[in-house]
Design a protein around this motif. Sequence first.
Motif, short mmCIF file in Angstrom:
data_model
loop_
_atom_site.label_atom_id
_atom_site.label_comp_id
_atom_site.label_asym_id
_atom_site.label_seq_id
_atom_site.Cartn_x
_atom_site.Cartn_y
_atom_site.Cartn_z
N ASN A 300 1.03 -1.06 -0.01
CA ASN A 300 0.00 -0.21 0.22
C ASN A 300 0.81 1.21 -0.16
O ASN A 300 0.43 2.28 0.37
N PRO A 302 1.92 4.44 -1.29
CA PRO A 302 1.21 5.18 -2.33
C PRO A 302 1.90 5.39 -3.72
O PRO A 302 3.14 5.41 -3.78
N GLY A 383 4.02 0.36 8.25
CA GLY A 383 2.67 0.35 8.21
C GLY A 383 1.99 -0.06 9.43
O GLY A 383 2.64 -0.73 10.21
N GLU A 390 -10.15 0.53 3.70
CA GLU A 390 -10.01 1.82 4.66
C GLU A 390 -8.96 2.89 3.80
O GLU A 390 -8.24 2.03 2.98
N GLN A 391 -9.23 4.03 3.96
CA GLN A 391 -8.20 4.92 3.19
C GLN A 391 -7.09 4.56 3.31
O GLN A 391 -6.32 4.28 4.58
N GLY A 392 -6.32 4.60 2.18
CA GLY A 392 -4.77 4.02 2.24
C GLY A 392 -4.39 2.65 2.38
O GLY A 392 -3.37 2.22 2.39
N VAL A 393 -5.58 1.73 2.24
CA VAL A 393 -5.42 0.42 2.30
C VAL A 393 -6.30 -0.55 1.08
O VAL A 393 -7.42 -1.11 1.40
N LYS A 405 -1.62 0.03 6.27
CA LYS A 405 -1.22 1.31 5.94
C LYS A 405 -0.36 2.18 6.13
O LYS A 405 0.43 1.81 7.14
N VAL A 406 0.22 2.59 5.20
CA VAL A 406 1.53 3.36 5.13
C VAL A 406 1.45 4.54 6.09
O VAL A 406 0.71 5.45 5.77
N VAL A 407 2.28 4.47 7.27
CA VAL A 407 2.33 5.69 8.15
C VAL A 407 3.43 6.61 8.22
O VAL A 407 3.33 7.64 8.92
N GLN A 409 6.89 6.97 5.61
CA GLN A 409 8.15 6.76 4.48
C GLN A 409 9.38 7.17 4.88
O GLN A 409 9.34 8.50 5.08
#
Length: 427
Positions: A300, A302, A383, A390-393, A405-407, A409
Amino acid sequence: MRLLAPFQALSRRGLLTTALSLLALSAGAQTPAPIKLALIEGLSGPFANTGEAVVRNIAWAVERVNARGGVKTAQGLRPLALERYDSKGQSEEALSALKSAIDDGALVVMQGNSSANAAALIDAINKHNEREPGKRVLFLNYAAVDPALTNEKCSFWHFRFDAHADMRMTALMQVLGEDKSVKSAYLIGQDYSFGQAVLREAKRQLADQRPDVKIVGEELHPMGRVKDFLPYAAKIKASGAQAVITGNWGNDLTLLVKAAREAGYEGKFYTFYGNALGAPAAIGEAGVGRVIAVADWLPNVPGKTSAQFYQAFRQRFPKPSEDYAHLRMQLMIEALAQAIERAGSTEAVALALALEKAQVSLAGQTGSMRAEDHQFQQPLAVGVMARQGEQGVPFDVEGSGYGFKVVRQIKAEQARMPTSCKMVRPG
């Protein structure tokens, strides 16, 4: 023991694709011989699933190179030929496989699952290359992350394409350091060089960045031999730890998080490898927002090219159980192909000198080899487990319904760490 080569256990479609590409390459009157790559990995025993995941990734990368004609050499285009050898996860078997691979004409050896096995291979390759300069081989490491391997144990013949444990821990700490809800932590790991390094660095970085976090437990357990982690989970729960920090991988991680769920542990897991191989499904809904993982890349991350890369992998390997894509392994094979073409030769010294200068890009990710210690420099991602959709997944893991979900980078220059390597180079 050497197994069938090069793509045993892959789909018939994959075998057909590879066969057709090799057939096309051999259409000429005198086709140069393929360049032999030896994959030495635990393909049986408690960590067989991790070994098979490696086979899929490396085979797919080799297929990509061969589909474009192979690599350019002075003899013409040459395909890559991947052969796999089962180390059973044991150093003695890995060394036996190394001998077989060299006898079979391998020019490059690859291994990663177990830093102990990697250390044994580095030592053996150092000795072999000094003893038989006409049959030298290179060692490409995609997962053995004991920091010592590119520090005090660094070797001219060894190249690591994964971030080492201290680099991964630094990335995790960027997230944990900001999580003020965590006031206590339990450290648990596998009792060998890598697991010991993770706990050592966790203590150091906690003391430096979060001195308010109390370490309420610290434990090393036998690697690959624990079948029931409930006693460990009970101790974690009884300690009152709000977070577990672990470098466990394979079944040692899956069984640990499953036991924690069964014991009713409600704290967070800060992991190196909690993003696949059964761990998300094992912990289920209880892991949402609580299982954190660090990697060189996550599905995931982006970006359109990243998504296309992952979708291509899932198309090539559609079974949920086969869903564990490693971008760094793709970059490793691309770096090797680039180095062969740059060197114009497969002679080990020339190839190593070219590989030291490798810079490769794929799926929006760029990495480069540091000549000083042969530690690949690349971005990292952290992540947190979440529900698919869900948003980002957009993507889940292994059909579990949960993805990461990448939180955070981390750029390559931010992940970079100093080295104590004093490399001995061939005269």
